[in-house]
Design a protein around this motif. Sequence first.
Motif, PDB file in Angstrom:
ATOM      1  N   THR A 219       6.658   4.776  11.775  1.00  5.28           N
ATOM      2  CA  THR A 219       5.338   4.610  12.404  1.00  5.28           C
ATOM      3  C   THR A 219       4.655   5.861  12.399  1.00  5.28           C
ATOM      4  O   THR A 219       3.373   5.574  11.848  1.00  5.28           O
ATOM      5  CB  THR A 219       5.287   4.011  13.836  1.00  5.28           C
ATOM      6  OG1 THR A 219       6.121   5.086  14.563  1.00  5.28           O
ATOM      7  CG2 THR A 219       6.124   2.589  13.974  1.00  5.28           C
TER       8      THR A 219
ATOM      9  N   ASP B 175       3.591   6.009  22.442  1.00  7.62           N
ATOM     10  CA  ASP B 175       3.333   4.602  22.204  1.00  7.62           C
ATOM     11  C   ASP B 175       4.359   3.899  22.972  1.00  7.62           C
ATOM     12  O   ASP B 175       4.041   2.932  23.700  1.00  7.62           O
ATOM     13  CB  ASP B 175       3.400   4.167  20.814  1.00  7.62           C
ATOM     14  CG  ASP B 175       2.442   4.551  19.843  1.00  7.62           C
ATOM     15  OD1 ASP B 175       2.390   4.640  18.854  1.00  7.62           O
ATOM     16  OD2 ASP B 175       1.232   5.017  20.502  1.00  7.62           O
TER      17      ASP B 175
ATOM     18  N   GLU C 222      -1.724 -11.927  10.983  1.00 10.58           N
ATOM     19  CA  GLU C 222      -2.145 -11.398  12.095  1.00 10.58           C
ATOM     20  C   GLU C 222      -3.645 -10.687  11.763  1.00 10.58           C
ATOM     21  O   GLU C 222      -4.071  -9.556  12.216  1.00 10.58           O
ATOM     22  CB  GLU C 222      -1.213  -9.869  12.548  1.00 10.58           C
ATOM     23  CG  GLU C 222      -1.085  -9.320  11.128  1.00 10.58           C
ATOM     24  CD  GLU C 222       0.171  -8.424  11.066  1.00 10.58           C
ATOM     25  OE1 GLU C 222       0.963  -8.751  11.533  1.00 10.58           O
ATOM     26  OE2 GLU C 222       0.122  -7.282  10.478  1.00 10.58           O
TER      27      GLU C 222
ATOM     28  N   ILE D  75       0.412 -13.060  18.143  1.00  5.76           N
ATOM     29  CA  ILE D  75       1.011 -11.823  18.798  1.00  5.76           C
ATOM     30  C   ILE D  75      -0.036 -11.754  19.961  1.00  5.76           C
ATOM     31  O   ILE D  75       0.087 -11.112  21.169  1.00  5.76           O
ATOM     32  CB  ILE D  75       0.994 -10.442  17.994  1.00  5.76           C
ATOM     33  CG1 ILE D  75       1.608 -10.408  17.014  1.00  5.76           C
ATOM     34  CG2 ILE D  75       1.530  -9.457  19.225  1.00  5.76           C
ATOM     35  CD1 ILE D  75       1.614  -9.110  16.111  1.00  5.76           C
TER      36      ILE D  75
ATOM     37  N   GLN E  87       6.079  -5.284  17.315  1.00  5.66           N
ATOM     38  CA  GLN E  87       5.610  -4.020  16.509  1.00  5.66           C
ATOM     39  C   GLN E  87       6.715  -3.450  15.973  1.00  5.66           C
ATOM     40  O   GLN E  87       6.963  -3.046  14.571  1.00  5.66           O
ATOM     41  CB  GLN E  87       4.783  -3.029  17.226  1.00  5.66           C
ATOM     42  CG  GLN E  87       3.519  -3.589  17.793  1.00  5.66           C
ATOM     43  CD  GLN E  87       2.545  -3.737  16.502  1.00  5.66           C
ATOM     44  OE1 GLN E  87       2.591  -5.216  16.220  1.00  5.66           O
ATOM     45  NE2 GLN E  87       1.854  -3.037  16.208  1.00  5.66           N
TER      46      GLN E  87
ATOM     47  N   GLU F  35       8.076  -5.460  13.185  1.00  5.59           N
ATOM     48  CA  GLU F  35       7.037  -5.315  12.201  1.00  5.59           C
ATOM     49  C   GLU F  35       7.306  -4.292  11.397  1.00  5.59           C
ATOM     50  O   GLU F  35       7.048  -4.080  10.176  1.00  5.59           O
ATOM     51  CB  GLU F  35       5.822  -5.515  12.676  1.00  5.59           C
ATOM     52  CG  GLU F  35       4.898  -5.729  11.284  1.00  5.59           C
ATOM     53  CD  GLU F  35       3.489  -5.755  12.117  1.00  5.59           C
ATOM     54  OE1 GLU F  35       3.176  -6.232  12.958  1.00  5.59           O
ATOM     55  OE2 GLU F  35       2.515  -5.000  11.564  1.00  5.59           O
ATOM     56  N   PHE F  36       7.745  -2.805  11.902  1.00  6.16           N
ATOM     57  CA  PHE F  36       7.317  -1.573  11.019  1.00  6.16           C
ATOM     58  C   PHE F  36       8.953  -1.461  10.673  1.00  6.16           C
ATOM     59  O   PHE F  36       9.178  -0.784   9.896  1.00  6.16           O
ATOM     60  CB  PHE F  36       7.231  -0.512  11.987  1.00  6.16           C
ATOM     61  CG  PHE F  36       5.722  -0.408  12.061  1.00  6.16           C
ATOM     62  CD1 PHE F  36       5.123  -0.600  13.083  1.00  6.16           C
ATOM     63  CD2 PHE F  36       5.021   0.238  11.152  1.00  6.16           C
ATOM     64  CE1 PHE F  36       3.561  -0.702  13.350  1.00  6.16           C
ATOM     65  CE2 PHE F  36       3.738   0.482  11.087  1.00  6.16           C
ATOM     66  CZ  PHE F  36       2.810  -0.067  11.974  1.00  6.16           C
TER      67      PHE F  36
END
Lengths: 223, 367, 394
Positions: free
Chosen positions: C46, C76, C228, C238, C250, C253-254
């Motif tokens: 990320t 984060d 998205e 989401i 997330q 997704e990453f």
Amino acid sequence: MYGFGMAKGMAVTMKNLLVPGRMFTVHQYPSRRIGPLGLAKRSGVNVVSFTIRNPVQVLKAIAGMVSVEDSDPRHPRFRGEEFTWYEERCTGCASCAKYCPLGIIRIVTDPNGQAVQEGQNYGIEVFDMDIGRCMFCGLCVEACPYDALHMGSGFEESTYRRSELVIDVERLKSAPKRPSTWFRPQLEQKGYNPQTGVELGWREVGRHEQPTLAEQQDRWSKR
Amino acid sequence: MTIQTEPITINLGPQHPSTHGVFRIRVTFDGEVVIDVEPVFGYLHRGTEKLAEERTYTQIVTLTDRLDYTSSMTNNLAYVRTVEKLGSIPVPERAMYMRVIASELQRIASHLVSTGFFLQELGVFVTLLMYCFRERERVLDLFEMLCGARVTVSYMRPGGVFQDAPEDFWPALDTFVRDMPGYIDDLEGLISDNEIVLARTRDIGVLTPELAIDSSASGPVLRGSSVQWDLRKAASYEVYDRVAFDVPIGSSGDSYDRYIVRIQEMRQSISIIQQCIDQIEPGPVRTEGPFFVRPPAGDAYSSVEAPRGELGFYIVSDGGISPYRCKIRSPSYINLTSLKDLVVGWKLADLVVIFGSVDVNMGEVDR
Amino acid sequence: MDFGGLHRLFTDFLPAGWEWIAFAVAGFLLSFAVINVMIGLTAVYTWFERRALGRFQTRLGPNRWGPFGLFQPLADVLKLITKEDVIPAVADKIAFTLAPIVLLVPGFLVVAVLPVGAESFLGELNVGILFVIGVTGVSTLAIFMGAWGSRNKYAMFGALRAVAMLISYEVPMALALTGVVITAGSLALLDIVTEQAVPFALVQPLGFIIFVTAALAEMNRTPFDLVEGESELAGGYITEFSGMKFGIFQLAEFMAPIVMSALATVLFLAGTKGWAPVPGLVWFALKAFLVLFFLLWVRATWPRLRIDQVMAFAWKGLLPLALLNMFMVALQVQLLQDPTTGELTSGDLWRMAAFNWPLAIGSIVVAANVLGQRRISRRPAAPSPLANMTAEGD
């Protein structure tokens, strides 16, 4: 066709990644990290001797804990969020207050008024400018016939309360005098830069001595 | 056996990443196909026309800055020209050249905003937006040199331009004019031949020339429908009759054409600026006059070619220091009237793309 | 690294009938290692993605926390943990809570069977590819669970589009993989790596392109990230998730690009093979990084497609090409392989490559023309006769 357009787009993006001149000059306001090389350059010595003299600071810089101020340099004509006011030049005519589109300037002069004769200044009691509502259009600066009011050059005027956003006459008197060269061609001809220059005194900012009554009438009341 | 379906009404609300400002669209979908569109606006109404009745003519210049906030110079110009027409105020030559240079710079900046956001909505993440805004920063730096502010400029006054350009403006302008075509080539290389962009915008939201003219569209919306009509040539003002430039048009009136027209207009603007730099002569930039402009009683309408279309001001004066009535003909508002015809029958993703290509600015629509 | 034999370390300490404890402990340790390594790699990815995207866009990426912004993933995570976890009152709580986890787990499972080094974390699985295809299909379910559990109109819009897209793109992906299986002669991932004397990306370029495109769609990344699409419907599936559930979405997704790049490396770029002094793991990482960088580059450049264009592309574009690829590869292997052992020498592979490259280019050209690319080109503009601004006015 066949994906060539997409490939061309990819080439453009890669060019922007790799070619060093494309990177826009990024100013990391208010401060940016600086490494040991930058620190050495700022103090004018080479890296090795700088490391020998300040080892702790160099270590901190490598760890990313040293930062310096950074901001985008502004042009001298920048209309800042503050005002530069010279009380020696101001006569209390309140042209600025009349001309403000928002009506944020409040001027109260000596209520007596009896002792004032033609050519004398009014005594100023209240001169409030509410920069919470001001749009910094500069019409007040344009209106001032005596070059007493100028736009300032800073922009860090935020406060914690809205009432503190009203600049009163004491704050105007004590603020640093760095007039912007906006609508002041005499300052521009001198090459004055408010960001880097010294503060100017009241004798150095005028383009002429006080205008005559005929000139004032010509300007304000001619039909 | 048929499946029972019913249309669904969704509010693309005032706060939405892809409505340009606060704009609300009530869309009725049948599946993903749009069958009805009802625009609701007025969220940014600030009463500009009423406020103008209580301000003097010079103070209104600061009000006009904030109409279409991405193209303040042309707003100023339209208003100031109307006041000059009403009061028969002459304008010096150098002021006219400065005005044209400022207008064309503003056109470039406004089209950069429009292109950047158009592609942001297509989904390029923010890459193209950053490139466009990087170039726009150069234009805004030039404006800061001219008049001390970047966006709300208040540069023009009835009778000319407010102040002459400083010494360091001209070299900076030369650098800009020299470098800009390369950047526009970059933008075009990223988009104009990209198959995905073509698939998303070709033949989407077609505006026929008849409908464009009937609904009083103007600007790139009109020119994208292959109607060659530009106020800078049709009713030449300032010094546009002394500079040579082309008026680009699109071929079929779809979203892609509107985008291409804007890119080509940017190139033409650079050539206009270059010609103005070559032709400009030293001289006064403002007609000296009384501080409070008092036009004689009467009315006047005058318009300019703003980046979004024909921006016109209609001012009625009663001889005082304030206008009696100031009516603004804003291009985005008029262009928006054909939204329903453009959008009905397409899908949700196309709605966003078509709306982005029409390029409205809510500051103008709501005033 | 002998992961399969890890349990033997513990059997010495255990009495006779209790060996299952050794297996359990070894399994726990391996899972712990896989999960932590993957989450750590995702966090670093990320950071890398945000910095690299920033550089593509001529701006800096995150640069405040830590040197070069390296603590940004930590910041984060801290932010997401301390956020309030809002569950809508009408939500289906089981589906709502399980959806992020169902999206996350397939990533770990796929990585666990990839051969990094001599064998993979989970030992040698002789049906590796089937396992991979089956497990990646589960992520479709997770998206639908997330949207159904949210009871939100916007979420359902996005999720239905996503499900349609994901199901459509699994077919070409699987077909591209059959080309690899046929050439390698085995379903096991380790065998596929060892069989690649010439990387299969060179031998079957069409298969590679189809696989990368289908993988982009499976991961919901640009140009297929309409799921998205922030500029269309606030957030898609989401929308209603907040706090750590959103964080896990997330994360998943990453993680997907890392997993898919690793998979592409194993299947098409000869995994851990490389030149001698540098260890195989470094080659694996380097190749996976190249694929990952390409995916990032695509994200920075191309806009997204509309749902019907996506579906048309899958069924009318990729599926015929994948079928063509599979038949051609099968034909070539049948003709070129050694009749008794079924082996292909590297000379055979080069001959296949020589045939497959013109085939790939030719079939893409034909498909592009058939799908109507020709009409998407610029036409010259002619001024409409309805207005003439150079005429003298009345």
